[in-house]
Design a protein around this motif. Structure first.
Motif, PDB file in Angstrom:
ATOM      1  N   HIS A 110       0.502  -1.186  -0.306  1.00  0.00           N
ATOM      2  CA  HIS A 110      -0.477   0.171  -0.205  1.00  0.00           C
ATOM      3  C   HIS A 110       0.896   1.456   0.352  1.00  0.00           C
ATOM      4  O   HIS A 110       0.858   2.344  -0.524  1.00  0.00           O
ATOM      5  CB  HIS A 110      -0.523  -0.007   1.477  1.00  0.00           C
ATOM      6  N   SER A 148      -3.936   2.339   0.461  1.00  0.00           N
ATOM      7  CA  SER A 148      -5.079   1.654  -0.540  1.00  0.00           C
ATOM      8  C   SER A 148      -6.110   1.921  -0.761  1.00  0.00           C
ATOM      9  O   SER A 148      -6.367   0.271  -1.756  1.00  0.00           O
ATOM     10  CB  SER A 148      -5.454   0.730   0.602  1.00  0.00           C
ATOM     11  N   ARG A 149      -6.245   2.647  -1.097  1.00  0.00           N
ATOM     12  CA  ARG A 149      -7.261   2.870  -2.273  1.00  0.00           C
ATOM     13  C   ARG A 149      -6.806   3.126  -4.100  1.00  0.00           C
ATOM     14  O   ARG A 149      -7.885   3.863  -4.376  1.00  0.00           O
ATOM     15  CB  ARG A 149      -7.866   4.306  -1.706  1.00  0.00           C
TER      16      ARG A 149
END
Length: 523
Positions: A48, A164-165
């Motif tokens: 991430h 993470s997105r």
């Protein structure tokens, strides 16, 4: 194929780290401050963060990123992320002063810094003089209970969450001969130079060490204690690459100087191995509570970074029941070159060369000497650096016909093991840290009241060696030892500050004006 053989099959460290994490995802990889992290968790956190580095940081493959952290689980997380994102790591000592940071940041051309929040004042003192574009901050307890970070800086935990997105990570395209790490060292002079260590260098040395470790087939079922700093290439390669790949969990010790807390950590769970240096072994053995530690699982203790005293070898064996396995290496060799055979420990001897490592003993004309003859130790092998960062002339002087000139004086014993007897360099080793007289002399001579200075090392029971400075003041000037010490502390990490300062009318010099340090050593 054995584990040690498989390590060198990878093109880069990112591939190796990702594969390692997938082999035993639920197994503990790191333990620190009482919290365990599995391989899967380390993989996810680092991926991430790597996604943020790749997609949002403005950095591109090959850019340099400084990591300036003590031994916290954040270290492997951000180091693995940097490698996954194709960046070059610049390992930096958290004890460095602003002056030392300034040189390393500018010399490496680093664009980003990952730093412990407590160290920010040192960065702020030089922020306008270095090219750092992104400053990422973490607190010691962030992976246990995230907290707010100082305003105006990027927060590591927030960036991991942002990452993470973001889109999936694009696999690192780093080739085996590309630089993975810049490891700063004084080399043969006092100017800190970046040893350019490639992906192949680190993977090769991790494999070479794993080959020796796998000769102890029972070395499983417990943690390996890591008090040596991860910014040193020893712990980086051994703990974060080699042991990590062998599935042996690492217990990170953030502050090994706090012996009482260190002993409490050792008492908390069985451990199968640890690495340290002479001063650390002595400090532990003399702590009254150390004898209450459970040593029944301890199978291997590695020593490197400084000479191991025979009295320490005997004391450790008496207290723990385990012998110390001494080895030898350098920043320029990723770092391990030799290691004692587990079946044949010999105090005062640094052991036999690792796999694929050729060690010769050369005379002053760079010609090989016979077994038993004393000369400079030179090393050829897959772990030898690519060269010094942006220093072609220094590289050409230090690597001849593929052999790295170590500056250490020694000989090969009849059994093939290497024994070191002296150093060609004037380097001083204080508690395992390399100290270069030229650097301290330069700092001293920048003081307006000091005309000239010379620095030598002296034997010290506690630290192995200590720094002694000889100072000549400008005419009519007066300075106390305390004033000079205070000045040094502003400009040098604590371990480099002279223990003793001696005032002279003049320094001893040769006919051409070269300071004769050897005369000061025997004074």
């Amino acid at each position: 194929m054995n584990n040690w053989q498989s390590i060198t099959q990878y093109q880069n460290l990112a591939q190796y780290i990702e594969d390692t994490c997938q082999r035993a995802p639920d197994q503990t990889a790191y333990q620190c401050l009482g919290k365990n992290h599995t391989y899967a968790e380390i993989d996810q956190l680092s991926t991430h963060f790597a996604q943020w580095l790749q997609h949002s940081s403005g950095l591109t493959a090959g850019d340099r990123i400084v990591i300036q952290l003590p031994n916290l689980t954040q270290y492997p997380v951000v180091a693995y992320a940097a490698l996954k994102a194709g960046l070059i790591i610049v390992n930096t000592n958290p004890l460095y002063t602003p002056r030392e940071m300034h040189h390393q940041f500018n010399d490496s051309g680093a664009k980003a810094l990952i730093v412990l929040e407590d160290l920010l004042p040192k960065y702020e003192a030089i922020k306008d003089q270095v090219g750092i574009e992104q400053v990422i901050v973490t607190k010691a307890t962030d992976l246990i209970m995230p907290s707010e970070v100082k305003q105006g800086y990027l927060d590591l935990m927030s960036l991991i969450e942002q990452g993470s997105r973001l889109p999936d990570l694009m696999p690192s395209q780093a080739k085996s001969d590309d630089i993975a790490i810049l490891q700063y060292t004084g080399g043969t002079t006092g100017v800190a130079k970046g040893a350019s260590l490639t992906h192949a260098n680190i993977l090769a040395n991790a494999s070479q060490v794993a080959h020796r470790i796998e000769q102890l087939p029972t070395l499983k079922g417990g943690n390996f204690i890591c008090p040596l700093p991860l910014y040193h290439i020893y712990a980086f390669t051994i703990n974060m690459v080699s042991l990590f790949g062998l599935g042996i969990p690492n217990t990170l010790i953030p502050n090994p100087r706090d012996i009482a807390s260190f002993v409490e950590t050792l008492k908390s769970a069985p451990f199968i191995g640890m690495a340290g240096i002479n001063t650390l072994f002595v400090g532990l053995c003399h702590h009254p509570d150390f004898k209450n530690v459970d040593f029944s699982h301890l199978q291997v203790t590695f020593s490197g970074g400084s000479a191991l005293n025979s009295s320490t070898f005997d004391l450790w064996k008496k207290v723990t029941g385990c012998t110390i396995t001494e080895g030898w290496g350098l920043s320029e060799t990723s770092p391990v070159v030799t290691l004692n055979e587990f079946s044949q420990q010999e105090a005062g001897c640094v052991g036999t060369p690792l796999n694929d490592t050729d060690i010769q003993v050369w005379d002053e004309n760079n010609q090989p000497l016979k077994q038993g003859e004393v000369g400079e130790l030179v090393v050829k092998g897959p772990q030898v650096m690519k060269g010094y960062w942006n220093r072609a002339e220094d590289t050409a002087k230090s690597i001849i016909n593929g052999y790295f000139l170590t500056g250490d004086i020694g000989f090969e014993q009849a059994n093939g093991a290497i024994r070191i007897v002296d150093r060609m360099k004037d380097m001083i080793i204080v508690s395992g840290f390399n100290v270069y007289p030229n650097e301290i002399e330069e700092v001293l001579c920048q003081h307006p009241d000091i005309m000239e200075a010379a620095v030598v090392g002296a034997a010290d029971e506690k630290t192995g060696e200590c720094v002694i400075a000889y100072v000549v003041l400008n005419s009519g000037m007066e300075l106390s030892q305390q004033e000079i010490e205070a000045y040094c502390r502003e400009n040098l990490a604590a371990y480099k500050v002279p223990r003793k300062i001696i005032f002279l009318e003049a320094l001893p010099k040769s006919t051409v004006g070269k300071v004769l340090r050897r005369e000061l050593r025997t004074a």
